[in-house]
Design a protein around this motif. Structure first.
Motif, PDB file in Angstrom:
ATOM      1  N   LEU A 228       0.829  -1.214   0.000  1.00  6.94           N
ATOM      2  CA  LEU A 228       0.000   0.000   0.000  1.00  6.94           C
ATOM      3  C   LEU A 228       0.863   1.263   0.000  1.00  6.94           C
ATOM      4  O   LEU A 228       0.344   2.354  -0.220  1.00  6.94           O
TER       5      LEU A 228
ATOM      6  N   ARG B 123       0.483   1.600  -8.200  1.00  8.94           N
ATOM      7  CA  ARG B 123       0.235   0.153  -8.211  1.00  8.94           C
ATOM      8  C   ARG B 123      -1.154  -0.150  -8.794  1.00  8.94           C
ATOM      9  O   ARG B 123      -2.146   0.402  -8.309  1.00  8.94           O
TER      10      ARG B 123
ATOM     11  N   TYR C  21      -6.702   0.416  -7.778  1.00  4.51           N
ATOM     12  CA  TYR C  21      -6.425   1.192  -6.567  1.00  4.51           C
ATOM     13  C   TYR C  21      -6.347   2.704  -6.793  1.00  4.51           C
ATOM     14  O   TYR C  21      -6.164   3.454  -5.832  1.00  4.51           O
TER      15      TYR C  21
ATOM     16  N   ASN D  13      -5.969  -1.421   7.003  1.00 10.52           N
ATOM     17  CA  ASN D  13      -5.983  -2.130   5.727  1.00 10.52           C
ATOM     18  C   ASN D  13      -4.748  -3.014   5.733  1.00 10.52           C
ATOM     19  O   ASN D  13      -3.638  -2.543   5.492  1.00 10.52           O
TER      20      ASN D  13
ATOM     21  N   GLY E 237      -3.945  -5.247   3.712  1.00 11.13           N
ATOM     22  CA  GLY E 237      -3.560  -5.733   2.381  1.00 11.13           C
ATOM     23  C   GLY E 237      -3.734  -7.245   2.325  1.00 11.13           C
ATOM     24  O   GLY E 237      -4.683  -7.802   2.890  1.00 11.13           O
ATOM     25  N   ALA E 238      -2.805  -7.916   1.679  1.00  5.58           N
ATOM     26  CA  ALA E 238      -2.928  -9.369   1.503  1.00  5.58           C
ATOM     27  C   ALA E 238      -2.832 -10.133   2.821  1.00  5.58           C
ATOM     28  O   ALA E 238      -3.308 -11.276   2.913  1.00  5.58           O
TER      29      ALA E 238
ATOM     30  N   HIS F 152      -5.893 -11.875   4.361  1.00  3.95           N
ATOM     31  CA  HIS F 152      -6.350 -13.202   3.950  1.00  3.95           C
ATOM     32  C   HIS F 152      -5.461 -14.321   4.490  1.00  3.95           C
ATOM     33  O   HIS F 152      -5.733 -15.488   4.248  1.00  3.95           O
TER      34      HIS F 152
ATOM     35  N   HIS G  74     -10.853  -1.882   3.013  1.00  8.88           N
ATOM     36  CA  HIS G  74     -10.256  -2.249   1.734  1.00  8.88           C
ATOM     37  C   HIS G  74     -10.651  -1.218   0.691  1.00  8.88           C
ATOM     38  O   HIS G  74     -11.813  -0.769   0.656  1.00  8.88           O
ATOM     39  N   ILE G  75      -9.712  -0.889  -0.145  1.00  7.61           N
ATOM     40  CA  ILE G  75      -9.958   0.077  -1.221  1.00  7.61           C
ATOM     41  C   ILE G  75     -10.867  -0.565  -2.276  1.00  7.61           C
ATOM     42  O   ILE G  75     -11.844   0.025  -2.729  1.00  7.61           O
TER      43      ILE G  75
ATOM     44  N   VAL H 177     -13.343  -6.527  -2.121  1.00  9.46           N
ATOM     45  CA  VAL H 177     -12.645  -7.822  -2.136  1.00  9.46           C
ATOM     46  C   VAL H 177     -13.592  -8.971  -2.522  1.00  9.46           C
ATOM     47  O   VAL H 177     -13.144  -9.985  -3.051  1.00  9.46           O
TER      48      VAL H 177
ATOM     49  N   ARG I 122     -13.731  -9.824  -6.218  1.00 12.37           N
ATOM     50  CA  ARG I 122     -12.437 -10.202  -6.804  1.00 12.37           C
ATOM     51  C   ARG I 122     -12.189 -11.708  -6.635  1.00 12.37           C
ATOM     52  O   ARG I 122     -13.127 -12.463  -6.434  1.00 12.37           O
TER      53      ARG I 122
ATOM     54  N   ARG J  77      -9.554 -13.777  -1.925  1.00 17.93           N
ATOM     55  CA  ARG J  77      -9.683 -12.496  -1.201  1.00 17.93           C
ATOM     56  C   ARG J  77     -10.990 -12.423  -0.399  1.00 17.93           C
ATOM     57  O   ARG J  77     -11.266 -11.450   0.275  1.00 17.93           O
TER      58      ARG J  77
END
Ligand code: DQA
Length: 139
Positions: free
Chosen positions: A11, A17, A22, A70, A72-73, A76, A97-98, A101, A104, A108
């Motif tokens: 992030l 990115r 995002y 947040n 991120g990964a 999960h 989360h931006i 999820v 997706r 996620r």
């Protein structure tokens, strides 16, 4: 109120990115907007790509009024971050989360962090963080 915003891995690259997902605004620029908008409160921002550093920061802000996270990964995958959130005194923890999820990849869809949080905001772009702040201040 004293509120910690904590961002996890990758992030730091917001703005460059995967911009289709995002967006093209850096978090530093967005954070300045939040600081101006929520002047009556003390916002503190921390980002790390390292799981242990995120856990140390969660421990450090234990007495803050709220944590907006947040992960991120790590959302999960990380039982360790979920355990850290369970361990702190902080009464309000908002998972952010931006992206949405749930729209997706299936991997996620599961979060180790959600069960430990007051609530989850996902899918509103960077505005997810503002909505999380509004939620903290409402309740
Ligand atoms: C994210 C969603 C995660 O699945 C992903 O790994 C991220 C960002 C989001 O803000 O949409 O790094 O947390």
């Amino acid at each position: 109120m004293q509120i910690a915003i904590i961002n996890g891995p990758n992030l730091n690259l917001l703005g460059s990115r995967e911009t289709a997902i995002y967006g093209n605004v850096s978090f530093e620029a967005y954070f300045q907007q939040l600081v101006e908008r929520f002047q009556a409160h003390r916002l503190h921002y921390f980002q790390s790509n390292i799981e242990g550093e995120l856990i140390n920061e969660i421990h450090r802000v234990t007495h803050y009024d709220a944590i907006i996270l947040n992960a991120g990964a790590y959302t999960h995958t990380s039982i360790a971050i979920a355990d850290a959130l369970r361990a702190v005194q902080c009464k309000k923890i908002i998972e952010v989360h931006i992206s949405n999820v749930f729209a997706r990849e299936e991997y996620r869809h599961h979060s180790f962090i959600s069960p430990v949080c007051t609530g989850v905001i996902s899918g509103f772009g960077l505005d997810s963080y503002r909505l999380a702040l509004e939620a903290v201040l409402l309740s």
